[in-house]
Design a protein around this motif. Structure first.
Motif, PDB file in Angstrom:
ATOM      1  N   VAL A  84       9.851   5.495   1.798  1.00  0.00           N
ATOM      2  CA  VAL A  84       8.935   5.153   3.136  1.00  0.00           C
ATOM      3  C   VAL A  84      10.074   4.927   4.025  1.00  0.00           C
ATOM      4  N   THR A  85       9.490   5.123   5.338  1.00  0.00           N
ATOM      5  CA  THR A  85      10.221   4.946   6.550  1.00  0.00           C
ATOM      6  C   THR A  85      10.208   3.273   7.053  1.00  0.00           C
ATOM      7  N   TYR A  86       9.268   2.670   6.397  1.00  0.00           N
ATOM      8  CA  TYR A  86       8.999   1.195   6.937  1.00  0.00           C
ATOM      9  C   TYR A  86       9.842   0.229   5.892  1.00  0.00           C
ATOM     10  N   GLY A  87       9.953  -0.900   6.597  1.00  0.00           N
ATOM     11  CA  GLY A  87      10.658  -2.044   5.862  1.00  0.00           C
ATOM     12  C   GLY A  87       9.629  -2.895   5.031  1.00  0.00           C
ATOM     13  N   ALA A  88      10.204  -3.501   4.026  1.00  0.00           N
ATOM     14  CA  ALA A  88       9.516  -4.298   3.239  1.00  0.00           C
ATOM     15  C   ALA A  88      10.190  -5.572   2.546  1.00  0.00           C
ATOM     16  N   ASP A  89       9.516  -6.122   1.487  1.00  0.00           N
ATOM     17  CA  ASP A  89      10.683  -7.153   1.055  1.00  0.00           C
ATOM     18  C   ASP A  89      11.510  -6.795  -0.269  1.00  0.00           C
ATOM     19  N   MET A  90      11.334  -5.391  -0.503  1.00  0.00           N
ATOM     20  CA  MET A  90      12.059  -4.763  -1.478  1.00  0.00           C
ATOM     21  C   MET A  90      13.674  -5.214  -1.444  1.00  0.00           C
ATOM     22  N   ARG A  91      14.122  -5.034  -0.090  1.00  0.00           N
ATOM     23  CA  ARG A  91      15.628  -5.136   0.248  1.00  0.00           C
ATOM     24  C   ARG A  91      16.073  -6.791  -0.219  1.00  0.00           C
ATOM     25  N   HIS A  92      14.959  -7.691  -0.043  1.00  0.00           N
ATOM     26  CA  HIS A  92      15.487  -9.146  -0.704  1.00  0.00           C
ATOM     27  C   HIS A  92      15.811  -9.204  -2.084  1.00  0.00           C
ATOM     28  N   PHE A  93      14.891  -8.528  -2.897  1.00  0.00           N
ATOM     29  CA  PHE A  93      15.052  -8.284  -4.407  1.00  0.00           C
ATOM     30  C   PHE A  93      16.163  -7.514  -4.742  1.00  0.00           C
ATOM     31  N   VAL A  94      16.501  -6.568  -4.192  1.00  0.00           N
ATOM     32  CA  VAL A  94      17.669  -5.554  -4.314  1.00  0.00           C
ATOM     33  C   VAL A  94      19.007  -6.279  -3.843  1.00  0.00           C
ATOM     34  N   GLN A  95      19.060  -6.847  -2.805  1.00  0.00           N
ATOM     35  CA  GLN A  95      20.228  -6.913  -2.058  1.00  0.00           C
ATOM     36  C   GLN A  95      20.754  -8.511  -2.378  1.00  0.00           C
ATOM     37  N   ALA A  96      19.577  -9.415  -2.099  1.00  0.00           N
ATOM     38  CA  ALA A  96      19.854 -11.054  -2.512  1.00  0.00           C
ATOM     39  C   ALA A  96      19.963 -11.335  -3.814  1.00  0.00           C
ATOM     40  N   GLY A  97      19.012 -10.528  -4.737  1.00  0.00           N
ATOM     41  CA  GLY A  97      18.840 -10.786  -6.092  1.00  0.00           C
ATOM     42  C   GLY A  97      19.258 -10.045  -6.910  1.00  0.00           C
ATOM     43  N   PRO A 113       0.889  -1.157   0.017  1.00  0.00           N
ATOM     44  CA  PRO A 113       0.041   0.016  -0.081  1.00  0.00           C
ATOM     45  C   PRO A 113       0.804   1.126   0.019  1.00  0.00           C
ATOM     46  N   THR A 114       0.616   1.932  -1.134  1.00  0.00           N
ATOM     47  CA  THR A 114       1.604   3.242  -1.075  1.00  0.00           C
ATOM     48  C   THR A 114       0.717   4.414  -1.592  1.00  0.00           C
ATOM     49  N   GLU A 115      -0.680   4.219  -1.533  1.00  0.00           N
ATOM     50  CA  GLU A 115      -1.616   5.082  -2.047  1.00  0.00           C
ATOM     51  C   GLU A 115      -1.270   5.755  -3.272  1.00  0.00           C
ATOM     52  N   LEU A 116      -0.605   4.652  -4.131  1.00  0.00           N
ATOM     53  CA  LEU A 116      -0.457   4.986  -5.725  1.00  0.00           C
ATOM     54  C   LEU A 116       0.819   5.945  -5.891  1.00  0.00           C
ATOM     55  N   ALA A 117       1.496   6.027  -4.879  1.00  0.00           N
ATOM     56  CA  ALA A 117       2.749   6.615  -5.018  1.00  0.00           C
ATOM     57  C   ALA A 117       3.849   5.533  -5.437  1.00  0.00           C
ATOM     58  N   VAL A 118       4.722   6.055  -6.207  1.00  0.00           N
ATOM     59  CA  VAL A 118       5.873   5.163  -6.716  1.00  0.00           C
ATOM     60  C   VAL A 118       6.940   5.438  -5.567  1.00  0.00           C
ATOM     61  N   VAL A 119       7.367   4.197  -5.028  1.00  0.00           N
ATOM     62  CA  VAL A 119       8.286   4.176  -3.964  1.00  0.00           C
ATOM     63  C   VAL A 119       9.527   3.340  -4.210  1.00  0.00           C
ATOM     64  N   PRO A 120      10.654   4.417  -4.658  1.00  0.00           N
ATOM     65  CA  PRO A 120      12.011   3.509  -4.857  1.00  0.00           C
ATOM     66  C   PRO A 120      12.795   3.423  -3.544  1.00  0.00           C
ATOM     67  N   ALA A 121      12.317   3.674  -2.336  1.00  0.00           N
ATOM     68  CA  ALA A 121      13.246   3.518  -1.319  1.00  0.00           C
ATOM     69  C   ALA A 121      12.534   3.100   0.024  1.00  0.00           C
ATOM     70  N   GLN A 122      13.270   2.247   0.591  1.00  0.00           N
ATOM     71  CA  GLN A 122      12.438   1.686   1.827  1.00  0.00           C
ATOM     72  C   GLN A 122      13.234   1.979   3.048  1.00  0.00           C
ATOM     73  N   GLY A 123      12.808   2.181   4.136  1.00  0.00           N
ATOM     74  CA  GLY A 123      13.769   2.464   5.369  1.00  0.00           C
ATOM     75  C   GLY A 123      14.154   0.931   5.935  1.00  0.00           C
ATOM     76  N   GLY A 124      15.174   1.083   6.540  1.00  0.00           N
ATOM     77  CA  GLY A 124      15.650  -0.280   7.246  1.00  0.00           C
ATOM     78  C   GLY A 124      15.085  -0.246   8.635  1.00  0.00           C
ATOM     79  N   SER A 125      15.346  -1.301   9.475  1.00  0.00           N
ATOM     80  CA  SER A 125      14.647  -1.330  10.655  1.00  0.00           C
ATOM     81  C   SER A 125      15.881  -2.148  11.511  1.00  0.00           C
ATOM     82  N   LEU A 126      16.091  -1.592  13.066  1.00  0.00           N
ATOM     83  CA  LEU A 126      16.820  -2.663  13.834  1.00  0.00           C
ATOM     84  C   LEU A 126      15.829  -2.872  15.068  1.00  0.00           C
ATOM     85  N   MET A 127      15.633  -4.126  15.451  1.00  0.00           N
ATOM     86  CA  MET A 127      14.824  -4.383  16.463  1.00  0.00           C
ATOM     87  C   MET A 127      15.652  -4.667  17.731  1.00  0.00           C
ATOM     88  N   PHE A 128      15.494  -3.843  18.815  1.00  0.00           N
ATOM     89  CA  PHE A 128      16.313  -4.046  19.886  1.00  0.00           C
ATOM     90  C   PHE A 128      15.521  -4.271  21.202  1.00  0.00           C
TER      91      PHE A 128
END
Lengths: 426, 426
Positions: free
Chosen positions: B367-380, B197-212
């Motif tokens: 966006v400031t949240y994380g999602a699966d983008m990083r797997h495609f970009v980094q692993a793939g 859900p991006t409200e029809l915005a194109v989102v080329p960047a997602q935030g990372g997160s560290l759970m502590f």
């Protein structure tokens, strides 16, 4: 009251010394029998056998909730007291003397995390003068000291004029239903002594307490967009800060002669805080539970109103909380403070006996915690003081212990005090 | 890329309109089939039937923990993925065109407290343009939009040159093991679109997160003598205040072109706090868990070191914490940030298609949240963007909904974008 002869004092000391091993064995037996509040059945069997050895007239009964109904708000609500007998053992006097109640509650708090214990909480281990274990100082040692006061006198063939009423009561840790039930069953006397751990100080005043819960609302949001939310934890921190300021103000404004030397007369403690359900969500609710202290003379209802006003004032100073006010609930466990006059005869008697045995007058101090005193004073009209072995600061924690020498001193002091209070027959 | 003719755009619109009822029915079927993370089996049956209706080549498999071992720290550890199949459906192209992955995760968060819902979270109720339910916008709507992009083209007898790889992957909500497993199974493409859900915005960047997790020690004492103790709650409030100051500093110091308009670029959220065990004891431990955000370009390990340094500095400023330092643990769920260059071809293609369909260029935002983008970009190594229906702010909360009109728009845009990206055969 006559001044005890040096010979009699020496006889008490010598008898106590000769009984020391038995006293320790009996105390270890109590400590090694778990009796967390709610599960006092097994240990009362042990106490009953001990009372029978002293030849006491036994009264054992399970309190009934209905009998406590008029005082229900002064104790914790439970469904019933099945399997949790109260125990009273009477050593009848010859007649014509003042009666006395020697009370000890038999329940203990949970041992908590075993990893924090160096000693087995139910091992009753002895290291030097220290006897370790859950319930050692709070207050199985007091219970045993009460019994050995009688035992010492019996060994010395002393017969008293007044009745001595030993009590082993349940449920003190959650509000004192046991002591209250004993009062309501008709056990009154000319004075009562509770051998709670006071480090041999005579304690004529106990604090009251009000248990509270405060629900502090927030607004949930995903952590990634946390500015859309309102953190209930941040708002709870505001409420906490406001309560600590309230505590400080009350410490300055309250004046009670027995509490002047106590740095924090009316502690406000937030003991638990539960907030949020997920690390990556803004918490929408924080629930704090705590305990606020009162000094004798303060009225519970008046204080409740002050407490509510203060939380409202804290909320009024914050944009979010003003519109989403914290909700205060007062929990069961609303314990009035209690005191007896500092010139009450039982105080003088106890102090004299302590001085005769130890060579110095006892400290006389108030305490900020609550105990069963209030039931004797308020429900029973019985002047009541506390005086006992051990340090309340170790009472609810790991490696609780009692100095054995203090248990012996309390037994000796009580033996002498009983003679003075009840009168010696023949 | 050729400019689409007005007739073709109109044909896409008309076809989408004619399929709207089916789209809604299929989406309602997904929403009414619960699929909380860990329990995706049932819903994948439904998706598989939908994929089969599209004639896709089906690949269905349960990821194996061993296969993810090299990337284990990027997802949440689980024992196994039994009963939790991933699903891929390939619409093979005629050849010679660019391939594309259309990804949607199929798992959802818990519905939470039903009392907060006006609508049955699994009722898939429709009110005006809104379709309500858990997982509606996050992101069963996206999954259905992906399917209907293919469906629209098939209805128009369009054959593409490049492969279209539809994915219904598991376990996004706890770290994206499903998307990662798909990448590691060999599913790569010239680009990937996730219809989060991006409200029809194109989102080329997602935030990372560290759970502590931060364990803040106190020292226990009875509430009545609370000055003998140290409240872990009060100390936790200090740590929280320090973390909020850290967040503010980072917001000022971090500069990422796509994050300039975001007020809180790297939120530090303390989501849970558990302290104390009893209202009338001073709490000896407070445990906070939370999530700290990172922007693309920040390195997780570097940030971890900064975070530890900051907690140490907070502790150093307090007498108690200096001697009894808080203990920081980083939890599983350490998600790197990710972005693609703002001139990446897939961005241009998607933006053009959106503009052709809607008449205006899409918003482009990070966006400031994380999602699966990083797997495609980094692993793939697959350029990946997000573009989808619905508002992430309602995603994890009660009364989650998706505007049906946005689902249709995304399906239309994707259909057009696929033509441009993969090329039309014949």
């Amino acid at each position: 009251m006559t001044t005890p002869t040096p010979d009699f004092i020496e006889a008490i000391r010598a008898t106590a010394a000769s009984l020391r091993d038995e006293l320790v064995a009996d105390l270890r037996h109590l400590i090694s029998t778990p009796s967390v509040t709610g599960e006092e059945g097994a240990v009362q069997e042990v106490v009953e056998a001990q009372y029978r050895r002293l030849g006491l007239e036994i009264d054992r009964w399970e309190p009934r909730v209905a009998d406590l109904a008029d005082w229900a708000e002064h104790v914790t609500e439970v469904e019933n007291y099945d399997g949790r007998p109260n125990l009273v053992g009477v050593w009848p006097g010859a007649g014509g003397g003042r009666s006395i109640i020697l009370n000890g509650h038999i329940d203990t708090v949970e041992p908590g995390d075993r990893e924090n214990w160096t000693y087995d909480p139910y091992g009753a281990e002895i290291v030097g003068d220290r006897l370790y274990g859950r319930g050692s100082c709070d207050m199985k040692a007091g219970q045993i000291a009460n019994q050995y006061a009688v035992r010492i006198l019996q060994s010395l063939d002393v017969r008293l004029n007044g009745d001595v009423i030993l009590q082993s009561t349940i449920s003190e840790e959650d509000g004192g239903a046991g002591a209250l039930a004993a009062v309501l069953r008709g056990y009154r006397a000319d004075a009562a002594i509770i051998t709670e751990p006071t480090e041999l100080a005579v304690v004529p005043a106990q604090g009251g307490s009000l248990m509270f819960r405060i629900d502090v609302p927030g607004r949930s949001a995903h952590a990634a967009t946390r500015n859309e939310g309102v953190s209930a934890i941040e708002k709870a921190a505001l409420v906490l800060a406001g309560l600590l300021a309230f505590e400080q103000e009350r410490n300055h404004s309250i004046d009670h002669p027995l509490y002047r030397d106590i740095a924090n007369k009316i502690p406000i403690n937030v003991g638990t805080l539960r907030a949020g359900t997920w690390p990556s969500s803004v918490p929408e609710l924080a629930v704090m539970e705590g305990r606020a202290g009162l000094v004798p003379g303060e009225d519970l209802d008046t204080f409740k109103a002050q407490f509510l006003d203060r939380v409202e004032a804290i909320a009024a100073a914050d944009d979010w909380l003003r519109e989403h006010p914290p909700i205060v609930t007062f929990l069961t466990g609303q314990f009035a403070a209690a005191d007896v006059p500092v010139d009450a005869p039982i105080l003088t008697t106890l102090a004299s006996a302590h001085k005769a045995l130890t060579g110095a007058p006892p400290a006389m101090t108030a305490v900020t915690y609550g105990a069963d005193m209030r039931h004797f004073v308020q429900a029973g009209g019985v002047p009541c003081v506390m005086y006992g072995p051990g340090d309340v600061r170790v009472a609810h924690y790991s490696n609780e212990f009692v100095p054995i020498s203090e248990v012996v001193t309390v037994a000796e002091t009580l033996a002498l005090a009983l003679c003075a209070w009840c009168g010696v027959a023949g």
